[in-house]
Design a protein around this motif. Structure first.
Motif, short mmCIF file in Angstrom:
data_model
loop_
_atom_site.label_atom_id
_atom_site.label_comp_id
_atom_site.label_asym_id
_atom_site.label_seq_id
_atom_site.Cartn_x
_atom_site.Cartn_y
_atom_site.Cartn_z
N ASP A 150 0.80 -1.22 0.00
CA ASP A 150 0.00 0.00 0.00
C ASP A 150 0.83 1.27 0.00
O ASP A 150 0.47 2.26 -0.65
N ASP A 151 1.97 1.29 0.72
CA ASP A 151 2.72 2.55 0.80
C ASP A 151 3.39 2.90 -0.52
O ASP A 151 3.75 4.06 -0.75
N VAL A 152 3.53 1.94 -1.42
CA VAL A 152 4.01 2.23 -2.78
C VAL A 152 2.83 2.54 -3.69
O VAL A 152 2.89 3.44 -4.53
N ASN A 153 1.72 1.85 -3.51
CA ASN A 153 0.53 2.11 -4.33
C ASN A 153 0.03 3.54 -4.18
O ASN A 153 -0.54 4.11 -5.11
N ILE A 154 0.25 4.14 -3.01
CA ILE A 154 -0.12 5.55 -2.81
C ILE A 154 0.61 6.42 -3.83
O ILE A 154 0.03 7.33 -4.42
N HIS A 155 1.88 6.12 -4.07
CA HIS A 155 2.66 6.88 -5.04
C HIS A 155 2.17 6.63 -6.46
O HIS A 155 2.15 7.56 -7.29
N SER A 159 -0.94 5.88 -7.40
CA SER A 159 -2.20 6.60 -7.55
C SER A 159 -1.96 8.10 -7.71
O SER A 159 -2.54 8.75 -8.59
N ARG A 160 -1.09 8.64 -6.88
CA ARG A 160 -0.81 10.08 -6.94
C ARG A 160 -0.16 10.46 -8.28
O ARG A 160 -0.54 11.44 -8.91
N GLU A 208 -7.87 9.21 -14.31
CA GLU A 208 -8.82 8.86 -13.25
C GLU A 208 -8.62 7.38 -12.91
O GLU A 208 -8.69 6.53 -13.80
N ILE A 209 -8.37 7.09 -11.65
CA ILE A 209 -8.16 5.71 -11.23
C ILE A 209 -9.51 5.14 -10.80
O ILE A 209 -10.02 5.46 -9.72
N ALA A 210 -10.10 4.31 -11.66
CA ALA A 210 -11.37 3.67 -11.31
C ALA A 210 -11.16 2.66 -10.20
O ALA A 210 -11.99 2.52 -9.30
#
Length: 200
Positions: free
Chosen positions: A83-88, A90-91, A99-101
């Motif tokens: 998750d802490d990489v997925n935040i990057h 998404s951003r 747009e991230i569905a």
């Protein structure tokens, strides 16, 4: 994310080792998560310092260019990351107008474990997520072995699929003026250097 950021000080020296220095047309940094954590512009500036004569790009730059060339805006994103990489992820994509569905990560923390994920698992996993209302599927991570299933997954889903290494290859080839088409590696390769130039 902390270990990814630790790569930044070594980029210039590592890139400077690539020979022959004066004959490179393109220089690409090929770590998706590293690009996003360090920052795309910082990475490309480091590549430019290492070899000012080569066009600098990154694997994530290639992903963005490919998605834009396909006019994809609303995305289903699949990563192997925690998750802490997925935040990057998404951003990074959101800041570039996508747009991230939905974003689905496999929660794998170790690169060697990402390497072990079988391509057919990635295909089946992406097929099972549902793609209603999206323009494209993005498979984000250069360590995921996606090249052999991109074309098949596009047929399965009836949508463009952009995978990190596929987009990187398309980006680098088009920057070199190479227009070869590789249908097995997805519809992005049907777009030539002129189409690529419009999204640079």
């Amino acid at each position: 994310a902390e270990t990814l950021a630790a790569m930044e000080p070594g980029i210039v020296d590592a890139a400077a080792l690539l020979l022959p220095q004066g004959e490179l047309t393109v220089l690409c940094y090929t770590c998706n998560s590293g690009t996003m954590v360090i920052g795309e512009q910082k990475v490309m500036a480091a590549l430019n310092r290492a070899n000012p004569g080569a066009a600098a790009t990154t694997v994530m730059t290639g992903v963005v260019r490919a998605l834009r060339a396909l006019k994809a805006r609303r995305l289903l994103v699949v990563t192997p990351y925690v998750d802490d990489v997925n935040i990057h992820v998404s951003r990074f994509l959101s800041e570039r107008g996508f747009e991230i569905a939905a974003l689905r990560g496999l929660g794998i923390a170790d690169n060697s474990d990402i390497d072990r994920v079988e391509p057919e698992f990635i295909r089946e996993y992406a097929r099972g997520l549902g793609v209603s209302g999206v323009d494209a599927v993005a498979l984000v991570c250069g360590a995921m072995r996606t090249m052999d299933i991109v074309g098949a997954l596009e047929q399965d889903l009836g949508l463009p699929v952009i995978a990190s290494n596929q987009a990187m290859m398309w980006d680098c080839l088009r920057l070199c003026g190479v227009d070869d088409d590789f249908p097995a590696y997805g519809r992005i390769f049907s777009l030539n250097a002129a189409a690529h130039k419009k999204v640079c």
